[in-house]
Design a protein around this motif. Structure first.
Motif, PDB file in Angstrom:
ATOM      1  N   LEU A   1      -5.252  16.233  -4.399  1.00 14.42           N
ATOM      2  CA  LEU A   1      -4.730  15.507  -3.243  1.00 14.42           C
ATOM      3  C   LEU A   1      -5.165  16.160  -1.934  1.00 14.42           C
ATOM      4  N   ALA A   2      -5.148  17.485  -1.881  1.00 14.07           N
ATOM      5  CA  ALA A   2      -5.512  18.206  -0.658  1.00 14.07           C
ATOM      6  C   ALA A   2      -7.018  18.226  -0.412  1.00 14.07           C
TER       7      ALA A   2
ATOM      8  N   MET B   1       0.852  -1.183   0.000  1.00 17.23           N
ATOM      9  CA  MET B   1       0.000   0.000   0.000  1.00 17.23           C
ATOM     10  C   MET B   1       0.894   1.242   0.000  1.00 17.23           C
ATOM     11  N   PRO B   2       0.884   2.018  -1.091  1.00 21.73           N
ATOM     12  CA  PRO B   2       1.663   3.255  -1.105  1.00 21.73           C
ATOM     13  C   PRO B   2       1.075   4.278  -0.144  1.00 21.73           C
ATOM     14  N   ALA B   3       1.890   5.247   0.256  1.00 23.54           N
ATOM     15  CA  ALA B   3       1.403   6.311   1.137  1.00 23.54           C
ATOM     16  C   ALA B   3       0.373   7.167   0.410  1.00 23.54           C
TER      17      ALA B   3
ATOM     18  N   VAL C   1      -7.944   9.094  -5.624  1.00 27.63           N
ATOM     19  CA  VAL C   1      -6.726   9.455  -4.914  1.00 27.63           C
ATOM     20  C   VAL C   1      -6.841   8.877  -3.507  1.00 27.63           C
ATOM     21  N   TRP C   2      -5.819   8.136  -3.115  1.00 27.16           N
ATOM     22  CA  TRP C   2      -5.809   7.462  -1.817  1.00 27.16           C
ATOM     23  C   TRP C   2      -4.647   7.970  -0.983  1.00 27.16           C
ATOM     24  N   PHE C   3      -4.888   8.183   0.309  1.00 24.79           N
ATOM     25  CA  PHE C   3      -3.842   8.519   1.278  1.00 24.79           C
ATOM     26  C   PHE C   3      -3.862   7.447   2.348  1.00 24.79           C
ATOM     27  N   GLN C   4      -2.795   6.687   2.433  1.00 22.63           N
ATOM     28  CA  GLN C   4      -2.678   5.577   3.377  1.00 22.63           C
ATOM     29  C   GLN C   4      -3.900   4.660   3.314  1.00 22.63           C
TER      30      GLN C   4
ATOM     31  N   ARG D   1      -6.486  15.336   7.027  1.00 27.29           N
ATOM     32  CA  ARG D   1      -5.857  16.054   5.918  1.00 27.29           C
ATOM     33  C   ARG D   1      -4.551  16.712   6.358  1.00 27.29           C
ATOM     34  N   CYS D   2      -4.470  17.124   7.618  1.00 29.86           N
ATOM     35  CA  CYS D   2      -3.242  17.745   8.132  1.00 29.86           C
ATOM     36  C   CYS D   2      -2.052  16.797   8.012  1.00 29.86           C
ATOM     37  N   ARG D   3      -2.312  15.507   8.106  1.00 29.88           N
ATOM     38  CA  ARG D   3      -1.240  14.507   7.999  1.00 29.88           C
ATOM     39  C   ARG D   3      -0.634  14.450   6.600  1.00 29.88           C
ATOM     40  N   LEU D   4      -1.356  14.983   5.612  1.00 27.18           N
ATOM     41  CA  LEU D   4      -0.822  15.019   4.249  1.00 27.18           C
ATOM     42  C   LEU D   4       0.386  15.943   4.150  1.00 27.18           C
ATOM     43  N   GLY D   5       0.428  16.984   4.966  1.00 30.33           N
ATOM     44  CA  GLY D   5       1.540  17.921   4.918  1.00 30.33           C
ATOM     45  C   GLY D   5       1.435  18.918   3.776  1.00 30.33           C
TER      46      GLY D   5
END
Length: 93
Positions: A56-57, A4-6, A67-70, A82-86
């Motif tokens: 992404l944001a 699983m990509p970040a 679009v997937w984040f973790q 969303r803050c964890r995205l940086g």
């Protein structure tokens, strides 16, 4: 659980409606970013770099694709997650 990509962009497209007609800013972008990996987006003005980061944001929804984040769809993330995205947004888009 498998790989699983970040961050994962899967066939992401974004089309804006303008008074002059539709403008396709992204056309089926696919990209995986590993946890801890640094990356850069290079391209001329109008290439879609800012649009990709806005998707992404969560500032813009993709017209197509995901679009997937973790492992979580970015559209389902709350403000704290969303803050964890940086990614810092300095103005409303």
């Amino acid at each position: 659980m498998g790989y699983m990509p970040a961050v994962s962009f899967q066939s992401v497209s974004k089309t804006y409606r303008t008074p002059k007609g539709d403008f396709q800013a992204l056309n089926s972008v696919s990209l995986d970013i590993e946890e801890g990996e640094f990356f850069g987006l290079l391209g001329p003005n109008g290439a879609g770099k800012t649009t990709l980061l806005n998707v992404l944001a969560g500032a813009h929804a993709p017209s197509q694709g995901n679009v997937w984040f973790q492992g979580v769809d970015v559209g389902a993330l709350n403000a704290a997650e969303r803050c964890r995205l940086g990614i810092a947004r300095t103005h409303q888009v």
